[in-house]
Design a protein around this motif. Sequence first.
Motif, mmCIF file in Angstrom:
data_model
loop_
_atom_site.group_PDB
_atom_site.id
_atom_site.type_symbol
_atom_site.label_atom_id
_atom_site.label_comp_id
_atom_site.label_asym_id
_atom_site.label_seq_id
_atom_site.Cartn_x
_atom_site.Cartn_y
_atom_site.Cartn_z
ATOM 1 N N LEU A 21 1.942 19.382 -90.282
ATOM 2 C CA LEU A 21 1.416 18.008 -89.025
ATOM 3 C C LEU A 21 2.775 16.866 -88.996
ATOM 4 N N ARG A 22 3.418 16.570 -90.023
ATOM 5 C CA ARG A 22 4.462 15.768 -89.810
ATOM 6 C C ARG A 22 5.054 16.391 -89.265
ATOM 7 N N GLN A 23 6.001 17.744 -88.762
ATOM 8 C CA GLN A 23 6.848 17.988 -88.242
ATOM 9 C C GLN A 23 7.005 17.634 -86.912
ATOM 10 N N LEU A 24 5.515 17.488 -86.013
ATOM 11 C CA LEU A 24 5.552 16.954 -84.658
ATOM 12 C C LEU A 24 5.386 15.133 -85.012
ATOM 13 N N ARG A 25 4.718 14.805 -86.107
ATOM 14 C CA ARG A 25 4.369 13.187 -86.463
ATOM 15 C C ARG A 25 5.152 12.582 -87.652
ATOM 16 N N PRO A 26 6.373 12.664 -87.230
ATOM 17 C CA PRO A 26 6.641 12.023 -88.874
ATOM 18 C C PRO A 26 6.575 10.738 -89.569
ATOM 19 N N HIS A 27 6.136 9.835 -88.260
ATOM 20 C CA HIS A 27 5.669 8.866 -88.517
ATOM 21 C C HIS A 27 4.296 9.118 -89.807
ATOM 22 N N ASP A 114 -1.330 16.390 -73.723
ATOM 23 C CA ASP A 114 0.072 16.011 -73.512
ATOM 24 C C ASP A 114 0.815 16.662 -73.996
ATOM 25 N N SER A 115 2.020 16.682 -73.507
ATOM 26 C CA SER A 115 3.286 16.635 -74.659
ATOM 27 C C SER A 115 4.300 16.410 -73.840
ATOM 28 N N GLY A 116 5.205 15.673 -74.710
ATOM 29 C CA GLY A 116 6.154 14.797 -74.456
ATOM 30 C C GLY A 116 7.312 15.139 -73.752
ATOM 31 N N THR A 117 7.671 14.685 -73.129
ATOM 32 C CA THR A 117 8.360 15.374 -71.587
ATOM 33 C C THR A 117 9.928 15.259 -71.980
ATOM 34 N N ARG A 119 10.049 17.963 -74.988
ATOM 35 C CA ARG A 119 9.775 18.641 -75.709
ATOM 36 C C ARG A 119 9.562 19.963 -74.735
ATOM 37 N N THR A 120 10.622 20.402 -74.236
ATOM 38 C CA THR A 120 10.737 21.470 -73.354
ATOM 39 C C THR A 120 10.070 23.513 -74.341
ATOM 40 N N ASP A 121 10.525 22.945 -74.943
ATOM 41 C CA ASP A 121 10.538 24.246 -76.049
ATOM 42 C C ASP A 121 8.646 24.498 -75.538
ATOM 43 N N ALA A 122 8.247 23.486 -76.180
ATOM 44 C CA ALA A 122 6.395 23.171 -76.128
ATOM 45 C C ALA A 122 6.546 23.387 -74.628
ATOM 46 N N HIS A 123 6.838 23.439 -73.355
ATOM 47 C CA HIS A 123 6.489 23.045 -72.277
ATOM 48 C C HIS A 123 6.947 24.738 -71.854
ATOM 49 N N PHE A 138 0.924 8.531 -68.194
ATOM 50 C CA PHE A 138 1.272 7.034 -67.824
ATOM 51 C C PHE A 138 1.151 6.588 -68.805
ATOM 52 N N GLY A 139 1.737 5.484 -69.516
ATOM 53 C CA GLY A 139 1.635 4.873 -70.752
ATOM 54 C C GLY A 139 2.821 3.181 -70.450
#
Length: 143
Positions: A21-27, A114-117, A119-123, A138-139
């Motif tokens: 999970l930290r590979q996506l959410r390192p925080h 949702d996918s971060g804008t 993250r084109t490989d994920a898209h 929107f955020g």
Amino acid sequence: MKIIELSPGDPRLASDLLPVLRQLRPHLTEEVFREVYEEGHAQGLRFTAAYDDNGMCVGVAGWRITVNTSTLRMLYVDDLVTAAEARSTGVGHQLLEHLQTRAREAGCHQFRLDSGTHRTDAHRFYFRERMVVDAFHFGKKLD
């Protein structure tokens, strides 16, 4: 591949799931992740892990079933990540299939994420999985 749900307090959350999970959410630290899952579990948050034939965690999905006026009942994916060394091996596809089956069994009308804008490989992956962009998210950060 074996796909299982891990409940709060399961030691595999820290040892197996969190490193992926930290590979996506390192925080996320172990403590923060534990706190989020304990609080989120009461709100429907669940974590599913995919294990390869050698018993290694190679994929993670954080998800929940929600009900609202827009989608009625839906399964929303908070997190979907395949371990870097296991990408392009079908792990993500199998996790999505597993979650979509779960959504259907729960009577969901929609399956969303949702996918971060950036993250084109994920898209590209989501488009291959026949998912479509059907809304904007929107955020705004609050002080």
